[in-house]
Design an enzyme around this catalytic site. Structure first.
Site, short mmCIF file in Angstrom:
data_model
loop_
_atom_site.label_atom_id
_atom_site.label_comp_id
_atom_site.label_asym_id
_atom_site.label_seq_id
_atom_site.Cartn_x
_atom_site.Cartn_y
_atom_site.Cartn_z
N ASN A 7 -56.67 3.97 -37.20
CA ASN A 7 -58.06 4.35 -37.42
C ASN A 7 -58.88 3.06 -37.37
OD1 ASN A 7 -60.50 5.32 -38.33
ND2 ASN A 7 -59.62 6.44 -40.08
N ARG A 214 -74.87 9.96 -48.12
CA ARG A 214 -75.70 10.59 -47.07
C ARG A 214 -76.44 11.79 -47.65
NH1 ARG A 214 -70.82 11.31 -42.93
NH2 ARG A 214 -69.70 9.64 -43.97
#
Ligand code: AMP
Length: 371
Positions: A7, A214
């Site tokens: 990743n 967020r």
């Protein structure tokens, strides 16, 4: 088959080496770009040293990459060649923070081990089954054709893995229901007969639920208002992606701290939990309708798997659907897939742990065996 799962972030590289369900090695190389680890090739040398120490005289058979954006092209994992790498690179404008790092990681592996089979596993792929009515924004068609502005959806590898786990727990061939992936990033997906038919993240992973930092859904006019007030593009990006969500409401993005603060009487923390759980409950109600009646509601990821109080705050708002948690089962700590609702609940509420690395390793092994 021994698989290295990678990743790649812009300044970090997370990895895991797996053989089936066994994790043979894992780690995180940080601060890529600084003196000690100048680039991804140097990061890979660090990984190589750790992996060699763990594997002895055995070696890696394949590499699986987590790739955030697969655009409209990629609906499943693919074996990587030069053309695929370039196709991922062409999607950079859609995921400017993520895809360039994945491409760098892929090229670093190609340079180091030219014959190593590499597979790309896309976060968007599971949502390629969304019907157009769910992925279209009601904006001029030209924006879709010119810029690819549409809803893509993310966390797909996790939603697909958890849908499979939920089907197994329920003894069904394919899952129909609602999956809430609640980590630092959070999204909820409507799954019908094993396929994603709607999901809360959209053009980017910003839309939808209240997340760690967020905002999720807001009225887009707020941005226009703030632009007129003198906010820059960078200010708005930082505002929506880094200083909103739980952090904006409660001062911290970590649900453990928010829950502790709420329990000790902090009103802002309690409000953050109310806003986040209410938003999620509304989505669950909507997706129950979208799938034509859910077989189950599933919680997963850091918050979904561990924060019993948050699950309780969500399900307590879903009385109209006939859902009822067994608070004893909900409070239990376990790493296993399990039911946490009462027998009287209209349909079961489940916790199914996610494991994106296992899903990527499994997909990588499948693609390599078929190639
Ligand atoms: P993830 O992104 O899936 O690793 O999830 C990270 C989120 O899970 C953070 O908000 C953590 O605070 C939250 N989390 C992890 N463990 C717990 C726990 N035991 N109780 C509440 N929240 C938790």
């Amino acid at each position: 088959m021994i698989t290295l799962v990678i990743n790649s972030g812009s300044s970090s590289l997370k990895y895991q080496v797996r053989e089936g369900d066994d994790v043979l090695a894992e780690g995180l190389v940080e601060r890529i770009g600084e003196a000690e680890v100048p680039d991804h090739a140097a990061a890979l040398d660090c990984v190589d040293r750790d992996v060699a120490a763990a594997l002895g005289d055995r070696g890696i058979d394949a590499v699986g990459h987590r790739v955030v954006h697969g655009g409209e092209r990629f609906s499943e994992p693919v074996l990587i060649d030069n053309e695929i790498t370039r196709a991922i690179e062409r999607l950079n404008p859609l995921a400017p923070l993520h895809n360039p790092a994945a491409v760098t990681g892929i090229r670093a592996i190609t340079d180091k081990w030219p014959d190593m089979p590499q597979v790309a596993v896309f976060d968007t792929a599971f949502h390629r089954t969304l019907p157009e009515r769910a992925w279209r924004y009601a904006v001029p068609d030209e924006l879709y054709r010119k810029y690819g502005i549409r809803r893509y959806g993310f966390h797909g590898t996790s939603h697909a893995y958890v849908a499979q786990g939920a089907a197994e727990l329920l003894g069904e061939k394919a899952f129909t229901g609602v999956i809430a992936h609640l980590g630092n990033g959070a999204s909820v997906t409507a799954v019908r007969a094993g396929e994603s038919i709607d999901t809360s993240m959209g053009f980017t992973p910003l839309e939808g639920l209240v997340m760690g930092t967020r905002s999720g859904d807001i009225d887009p006019s707020i941005l226009l208002f703030l632009l007129r007030e003198g906010y820059s593009e960078q200010d708005l990006d930082t505002l929506l992606n880094r200083t909103s969500g739980l952090k904006g409401l409660a001062g911290t993005n970590d649900m453990r701290s928010v829950a502790e603060a709420a329990a000790s009487g902090d009103d802002r923390a309690a409000l953050a939990i109310e806003v986040a759980s209410y938003r999620l409950a509304k989505y669950i109600g909507g997706y129950h309708v979208a799938v034509g009646g859910a077989q189950a509601l599933v919680f997963t990821a850091g918050i979904g798997e561990n924060a019993g109080d948050f699950r309780s705050a969500v399900v307590s708002k879903l009385g109209a659907l006939g859902l009822e948690l067994d608070e004893g089962l909900n409070a239990e700590r376990s790493k296993k897939a399990r039911t946490i609702s009462t027998a009287a609940s209209a349909f079961p509420v489940l916790v199914v742990p996610t494991d994106e690395e296992a899903a990527i390793a499994g997909a990588t092994a499948d693609v390599v065996r078929r190639s």
